[in-house]
Design a protein around this motif. Sequence first.
Motif, PDB file in Angstrom:
ATOM      1  N   PRO A  20      -0.412  -6.976 -13.966  1.00 22.16           N
ATOM      2  CA  PRO A  20       0.996  -7.237 -13.604  1.00 22.16           C
ATOM      3  C   PRO A  20       1.690  -6.036 -12.957  1.00 22.16           C
ATOM      4  O   PRO A  20       2.485  -6.199 -12.025  1.00 22.16           O
ATOM      5  N   GLN A  21       1.376  -4.837 -13.403  1.00 24.21           N
ATOM      6  CA  GLN A  21       1.986  -3.634 -12.826  1.00 24.21           C
ATOM      7  C   GLN A  21       1.513  -3.427 -11.384  1.00 24.21           C
ATOM      8  O   GLN A  21       2.305  -3.113 -10.496  1.00 24.21           O
ATOM      9  N   VAL A  22       0.227  -3.646 -11.140  1.00 27.30           N
ATOM     10  CA  VAL A  22      -0.314  -3.493  -9.785  1.00 27.30           C
ATOM     11  C   VAL A  22       0.245  -4.591  -8.881  1.00 27.30           C
ATOM     12  O   VAL A  22       0.622  -4.336  -7.736  1.00 27.30           O
ATOM     13  N   TRP A  23       0.335  -5.815  -9.391  1.00 27.96           N
ATOM     14  CA  TRP A  23       0.889  -6.933  -8.620  1.00 27.96           C
ATOM     15  C   TRP A  23       2.296  -6.602  -8.134  1.00 27.96           C
ATOM     16  O   TRP A  23       2.632  -6.833  -6.968  1.00 27.96           O
ATOM     17  N   ASP A  24       3.133  -6.085  -9.040  1.00 25.49           N
ATOM     18  CA  ASP A  24       4.511  -5.769  -8.662  1.00 25.49           C
ATOM     19  C   ASP A  24       4.550  -4.798  -7.489  1.00 25.49           C
ATOM     20  O   ASP A  24       5.428  -4.891  -6.633  1.00 25.49           O
ATOM     21  N   LEU A  25       3.591  -3.903  -7.418  1.00 24.31           N
ATOM     22  CA  LEU A  25       3.545  -2.919  -6.346  1.00 24.31           C
ATOM     23  C   LEU A  25       3.034  -3.531  -5.033  1.00 24.31           C
ATOM     24  O   LEU A  25       3.671  -3.375  -3.987  1.00 24.31           O
ATOM     25  N   VAL A  26       1.892  -4.227  -5.061  1.00 20.56           N
ATOM     26  CA  VAL A  26       1.308  -4.729  -3.807  1.00 20.56           C
ATOM     27  C   VAL A  26       2.132  -5.851  -3.188  1.00 20.56           C
ATOM     28  O   VAL A  26       2.081  -6.044  -1.973  1.00 20.56           O
ATOM     29  N   SER A  27       2.884  -6.582  -4.000  1.00 19.48           N
ATOM     30  CA  SER A  27       3.653  -7.710  -3.461  1.00 19.48           C
ATOM     31  C   SER A  27       5.081  -7.333  -3.066  1.00 19.48           C
ATOM     32  O   SER A  27       5.823  -8.165  -2.551  1.00 19.48           O
ATOM     33  N   THR A  30       8.794  -3.966   0.481  1.00 16.48           N
ATOM     34  CA  THR A  30       9.795  -2.929   0.762  1.00 16.48           C
ATOM     35  C   THR A  30       9.324  -1.541   0.339  1.00 16.48           C
ATOM     36  O   THR A  30       9.924  -0.551   0.721  1.00 16.48           O
ATOM     37  N   ARG A  31       8.202  -1.469  -0.401  1.00 18.77           N
ATOM     38  CA  ARG A  31       7.677  -0.162  -0.836  1.00 18.77           C
ATOM     39  C   ARG A  31       6.496   0.316   0.000  1.00 18.77           C
ATOM     40  O   ARG A  31       5.981   1.410  -0.237  1.00 18.77           O
ATOM     41  N   THR A  39       2.437   1.893   8.430  1.00 18.13           N
ATOM     42  CA  THR A  39       3.671   1.125   8.263  1.00 18.13           C
ATOM     43  C   THR A  39       4.610   1.936   7.392  1.00 18.13           C
ATOM     44  O   THR A  39       4.354   2.135   6.214  1.00 18.13           O
ATOM     45  N   PHE A  40       5.698   2.415   7.986  1.00 15.22           N
ATOM     46  CA  PHE A  40       6.549   3.344   7.245  1.00 15.22           C
ATOM     47  C   PHE A  40       7.772   2.692   6.624  1.00 15.22           C
ATOM     48  O   PHE A  40       8.496   3.328   5.863  1.00 15.22           O
ATOM     49  N   GLU A  41       7.995   1.401   6.901  1.00 16.71           N
ATOM     50  CA  GLU A  41       9.040   0.656   6.207  1.00 16.71           C
ATOM     51  C   GLU A  41       8.831  -0.830   6.470  1.00 16.71           C
ATOM     52  O   GLU A  41       8.168  -1.222   7.432  1.00 16.71           O
ATOM     53  N   ALA A  42       9.395  -1.644   5.586  1.00 14.72           N
ATOM     54  CA  ALA A  42       9.376  -3.091   5.772  1.00 14.72           C
ATOM     55  C   ALA A  42      10.577  -3.683   5.055  1.00 14.72           C
ATOM     56  O   ALA A  42      11.075  -3.105   4.081  1.00 14.72           O
ATOM     57  N   ARG A  43      11.011  -4.830   5.556  1.00 17.35           N
ATOM     58  CA  ARG A  43      12.135  -5.515   4.897  1.00 17.35           C
ATOM     59  C   ARG A  43      11.982  -7.014   5.045  1.00 17.35           C
ATOM     60  O   ARG A  43      11.476  -7.510   6.062  1.00 17.35           O
ATOM     61  N   TRP A  44      12.390  -7.700   3.977  1.00 16.91           N
ATOM     62  CA  TRP A  44      12.368  -9.155   3.999  1.00 16.91           C
ATOM     63  C   TRP A  44      13.371  -9.645   5.029  1.00 16.91           C
ATOM     64  O   TRP A  44      14.417  -9.015   5.229  1.00 16.91           O
ATOM     65  N   THR A 145      -6.418   5.199   1.974  1.00 16.18           N
ATOM     66  CA  THR A 145      -5.228   6.029   1.738  1.00 16.18           C
ATOM     67  C   THR A 145      -4.156   5.229   1.012  1.00 16.18           C
ATOM     68  O   THR A 145      -3.573   5.707   0.032  1.00 16.18           O
ATOM     69  N   THR A 146      -3.875   4.020   1.486  1.00 20.16           N
ATOM     70  CA  THR A 146      -2.862   3.170   0.859  1.00 20.16           C
ATOM     71  C   THR A 146      -3.185   2.930  -0.604  1.00 20.16           C
ATOM     72  O   THR A 146      -2.338   3.102  -1.481  1.00 20.16           O
ATOM     73  N   LEU A 147      -4.432   2.528  -0.884  1.00 17.12           N
ATOM     74  CA  LEU A 147      -4.811   2.226  -2.264  1.00 17.12           C
ATOM     75  C   LEU A 147      -4.800   3.467  -3.150  1.00 17.12           C
ATOM     76  O   LEU A 147      -4.381   3.402  -4.315  1.00 17.12           O
ATOM     77  N   GLU A 148      -5.231   4.592  -2.635  1.00 16.06           N
ATOM     78  CA  GLU A 148      -5.217   5.822  -3.440  1.00 16.06           C
ATOM     79  C   GLU A 148      -3.779   6.256  -3.748  1.00 16.06           C
ATOM     80  O   GLU A 148      -3.496   6.747  -4.846  1.00 16.06           O
ATOM     81  N   ARG A 149      -2.875   6.069  -2.798  1.00 17.65           N
ATOM     82  CA  ARG A 149      -1.465   6.404  -3.050  1.00 17.65           C
ATOM     83  C   ARG A 149      -0.864   5.448  -4.078  1.00 17.65           C
ATOM     84  O   ARG A 149      -0.080   5.875  -4.932  1.00 17.65           O
ATOM     85  N   MET A 150      -1.212   4.169  -3.994  1.00 16.20           N
ATOM     86  CA  MET A 150      -0.754   3.208  -5.008  1.00 16.20           C
ATOM     87  C   MET A 150      -1.298   3.563  -6.377  1.00 16.20           C
ATOM     88  O   MET A 150      -0.586   3.509  -7.386  1.00 16.20           O
ATOM     89  N   LYS A 151      -2.563   3.924  -6.416  1.00 14.85           N
ATOM     90  CA  LYS A 151      -3.230   4.306  -7.666  1.00 14.85           C
ATOM     91  C   LYS A 151      -2.468   5.470  -8.324  1.00 14.85           C
ATOM     92  O   LYS A 151      -2.225   5.452  -9.540  1.00 14.85           O
TER      93      LYS A 151
END
Length: 156
Positions: A20-27, A30-31, A39-44, A145-151
Amino acid sequence: MRLLRPLGDEVSVWMDAPVPQVWDLVSDVTRIGEFSPETFEARWTRGATGPAVGARFKGHVKRNGVGPTYWTLCTVTACEPERVFEFSVGSDSMSVNNWGYRLEPRDGGTLVTEYFRLEPSLPVRAYWLLLGPLRGRTNRAGMRTTLERMKAVVER
């Protein structure tokens, strides 16, 4: 002998954090600017406020981390909470690429797989035939890189 390379790839990283903690991050698109090298930013957009199939968002991309810089429209195509989050990249009329995350509980943590899959249109196949090896390496490095930063964030 296979003449065409697959139109995609994936990278997996195990994270010492519950699904659940990882899900909140990957979904939470905006992060993404905290993690992605491109990709340096995103918005709904278009009334979307969170992950759901059909939700739209825009990603602000700096190609290869150096440019050109542009906005791209994305549409969530798969959203199975705590399992799969996927989105297509392209216009309303044509998707070019699909990106996603698969989550699997494993060894008390979560195995996270980030993947991309190009649409098999003729122009995309020609692009991949010519630039696939270079872009594939760039994408694999970016996913790692993305996954290691999330980790690093979820294991704090």
